[in-house]
Design an enzyme around this catalytic site. Structure first.
Site, PDB file in Angstrom:
ATOM      1  CB  SER A 131      35.372  45.987  34.600  1.00 31.68           C
ATOM      2  OG  SER A 131      36.572  45.757  35.301  1.00 31.68           O
ATOM      3  CE1 TYR A 177      33.342  43.328  38.978  1.00 31.73           C
ATOM      4  CE2 TYR A 177      35.391  43.516  37.735  1.00 31.73           C
ATOM      5  CZ  TYR A 177      34.280  44.107  38.319  1.00 31.73           C
ATOM      6  OH  TYR A 177      34.108  45.462  38.225  1.00 31.73           O
TER       7      TYR A 177
END
Length: 250
Positions: free
Chosen positions: A141, A154
């Protein structure tokens, strides 16, 4: 360059995982689609079968991390050992760190990091035993390298994915197992649907991104196809940011 290979894709029913399945499927490999919902998997498989020689569906909840190794062994008994593993499944729990529960943290870390570790090593064990080279592509990410408020589980999980990618690449290089990661920027998917629907946030993304838009699953899928192919035979241990130029500016 991937024709005739067998590729396993997690999170294959929507978003980035679905885009990867569609892109890989158009290039000639057989596919194993992994997700929690068997009906959704079958729907995707039916769409792919006219152009993909063999599409297998493998419903499984990767949050059951202690069962991954056994499940994978059973799966390989039916399909054979894959040549390509794409770890795309992921979740997020948004909120300030002081407000999130420990369960939120544990769920995100379990699916986004621990499941990748467990499935990758189960895959590698078989490839090593069979003396066959292979490819692992993890979906990292933008948060692997950056952070914003309200994303602590996350961000931590995707930071771990980046470092795990490097560690496994170094450990398994001698076996011909190449391990890389694609790190998407802001992508218009179900996972981000509340952000896309937020007009203020969406405009911020478009203004902040040098290319001036949200990414699409297809933007991520084709770099994955490249890493899975023979064109990437000398690439391992890399985290490639596909972010529209996000990290290149400030």
């Amino acid at each position: 360059m991937v024709e005739g290979k067998l590729a396993l894709i997690t999170g294959a029913t929507r978003g980035i995982g679905l885009g990867i399945a569609q892109a890989l499927g158009s290039c000639g490999p057989n596919l194993i689609l992994v997700g929690r919902d068997e009906d959704e998997l079958e729907h995707v498989a039916e769409e792919l079968r006219p152009t993909v020689p063999h599409v297998h569906v493998a419903p499984f909840d990767l949050l059951r991390t202690s069962e991954i190794a056994g499940w994978f062994e059973d799966l390989c008994g039916r399909t054979g050992t894959p040549d390509i593993l794409v770890n795309s499944a992921g979740i997020s729990r948004r909120g300030l760190a002081v407000d999130l529960t420990l369960e939120d943290w544990n769920d995100v870390m379990a699916l986004n990091t621990t499941a990748i570790f467990e499935l990758s090593r189960a895959f590698a064990k078989r490839c090593i035993a069979e003396e066959k080279g292979a490819r692992i592509i993890n979906i990292a990410s933008l948060m692997t390298a950056a952070a914003r408020p309200g994303t602590s589980p996350y961000t931590a999980s995707k930071g771990a994915v980046g470092q795990l990618t490097k560690a496994l690449a170094v450990e398994w290089a001698k076996y011909g197992i190449l391990v890389n990661a694609i790190a998407p920027g802001y992508i218009d998917t179900d996972l981000n649907k509340t952000l896309v629907a937020d007009d203020t946030f969406s405009k911020w993304v478009e203004q902040r991104c040098p290319l001036g838009r949200w990414g699409t699953p297809e933007d991520i899928a084709w770099p994955v196809v490249f890493l899975a192919s023979s064109a990437a035979a000398f690439i391992t241990g890399q985290v490639i940011y596909v972010d529209g130029g996000w990290l290149a500016t400030f």
